[in-house]
Design an enzyme around this catalytic site. Structure first.
Site: not given
Ligand code: COS
Length: 381
Positions: A122, A127, A335, A362
């Site tokens: 996609l 894009a 940490q 996604e």
């Protein structure tokens, strides 16, 4: 799947993760590759076919079941999930959701066995979040479409046997309505791959550009057979994919919390295990709260998805909550480990880099926020 068979599957996957995947993590990081024998074992376990319906040779899991299995798999490095991720998720689901019977018969059985790997194409150089602005063109010539364009950051492209490709079939329609989804066999003339991307983390997971140069694809390969529906197909695939990514984030939370706890109980300072210090306990508690919140929303969203409810707002909320939460959990893990947390041999720094991608791919956190807010505004109007 009946409860007993599912429990058996989950136990088998849990053992596989503990005995095979976690011990291989350092090798995957070193070689930037998941070993072939592990990929074969994943095929043998049926992991490529989790989401393919049983009629087409898969395990036909519900979304709730798929999420539970993916959570188990992602207690190991996310590189392993990536091997099956696009075939189980975004690469195959366009066909499962919107494909014709002939398309399902042709492709799903080979995807389910892992004989063919699916990729989802996609994103383009220009894009990303604005997926509807994609420029790849598909021009009808006789009974084929001539496809030209470049797709970017395509996961598993080097292994793909087919692409679910979104391209513009109607140049006259600028936005979503001019886009169609195609099934594109990866061996068609005119398809080439860019060099593998070098990434912040997720070594062993492969992405690269895919270039389509005058590729002729039969018109019969439009998913569902009707042009102009591809953007909607992609959005439906991504909704479902966002539950899957919620499960990935949760599996990584599980692992990071287990590592944080073990280290905090063993590491001594000021004469005591650091787990006895309330400021360290606060970090452990905050990570537990994040994990429980993600688990609750994932279970609820997956159950409602399985019941056929419209849950695209909840899918985005889960993706947003889960991926931001695992970012916090990973940060706290570093940490708690202190200086060791910054050192490669203790591994938490690798997880910290690996999970950073979850907030981006996604659909970024910001895209999820806009999807949620737009749905709220629509409902209130
Ligand atoms: N399910 C079904 N249909 C959907 C849908 C969904 N979840 N979301 C949108 N649609 C439909 C809309 O109903 C609309 O159809 P109509 O024109 O018939 O009304 C059409 O798709 C266009 O929708 P919209 O106008 O909302 O599209 P936008 O261009 O505004 O973009 C966003 C929508 C931003 C949500 C979309 O581009 C997106 O998800 N971007 C992120 C892309 C992404 O996740 N990329 C990751 C890379 S792929 S791994």
């Amino acid at each position: 799947m009946d409860a007993e068979t599912f429990d058996l599957l989950r136990d088998t996957v849990r053992r596989f993760v503990e005995e095979r995947l976690i011990p291989a993590e350092d090798q995957v990081d070193r070689d930037d590759k998941v070993p072939d024998e592990i990929v074969q074992e994943m095929r043998d376990l049926g992991l490529f076919g989790l989401s393919v319906p049983e009629d087409y040779g898969g395990l036909g899991l519900t979304m709730s079941e798929e999420a539970a299995i993916i959570r188990e798999v992602t207690r190991a490095s996310v590189a392993f999930r990536s091997v099956i991720g696009t075939t189980v998720g975004i690469g195959s689901q366009g066909i499962v959701i919107d494909g014709t019977e002939a398309q399902k018969r042709e492709w799903l059985p080979r995807l389910a066995t892992g004989e063919v790997v699916a990729s989802f194409a996609l994103t383009e150089p220009e894009a990303g979040s604005d997926a509807a602005s994609l420029r790849t063109t598909a021009v009808l010539e006789g009974d084929s479409y001539r496809i030209n364009g470049t797709k970017r950051y395509i996961t598993n492209a080097p292994y793909a046997g087919m692409f679910t490709l979104m391209a513009r079939t109607d140049a006259g329609v600028k936005g979503a309505g001019g886009i169609s989804a195609f099934i594109v066999p990866a061996d068609l003339p005119g398809i080439s791959l860019g060099v593998p991307d070098r990434k912040m983390g997720q070594r062993g997971a492969k992405t690269c550009d895919v270039i389509f140069d005058d590729v002729l694809v039969p018109a019969a390969n439009i998913i569902g057979g009707v042009p102009g529906q591809g953007f909607k197909t992609a959005m439906k695939v991504l909704d479902r994919g966002r539950i899957h990514i919620g499960a990935v984030a949760l599996g990584q939370c599980d692992r990071l919390i287990a590592m944080s706890l073990a280290y905090a109980m063993e590491r001594k300072q000021f004469g005591d295990a650091i787990a006895t210090f309330q400021l360290v306990q606060a970090m452990l508690a905050d990570s537990k709260v994040d994990q429980l919140a993600v688990e609750a929303l994932m279970n609820a969203t997956a159950a409602r998805f399985d019941a056929g409810e419209k849950v695209n707002l909840e899918c985005s909320a889960l993706k947003y909550l889960a991926t931001e939460a695992v970012g916090r959990v990973a940060d706290r893990a570093v940490q708690i480990f202190g200086g060791a947390g910054y050192m490669t041999e203790y591994k938490v720094e690798r997880f910290y880099r690996d999970v950073r991608l979850l907030r981006i791919y996604e659909g970024t956190s910001q895209i999820q926020q806009t999807i949620i807010a737009k749905a709220m505004l629509r409902a209130a109007a």
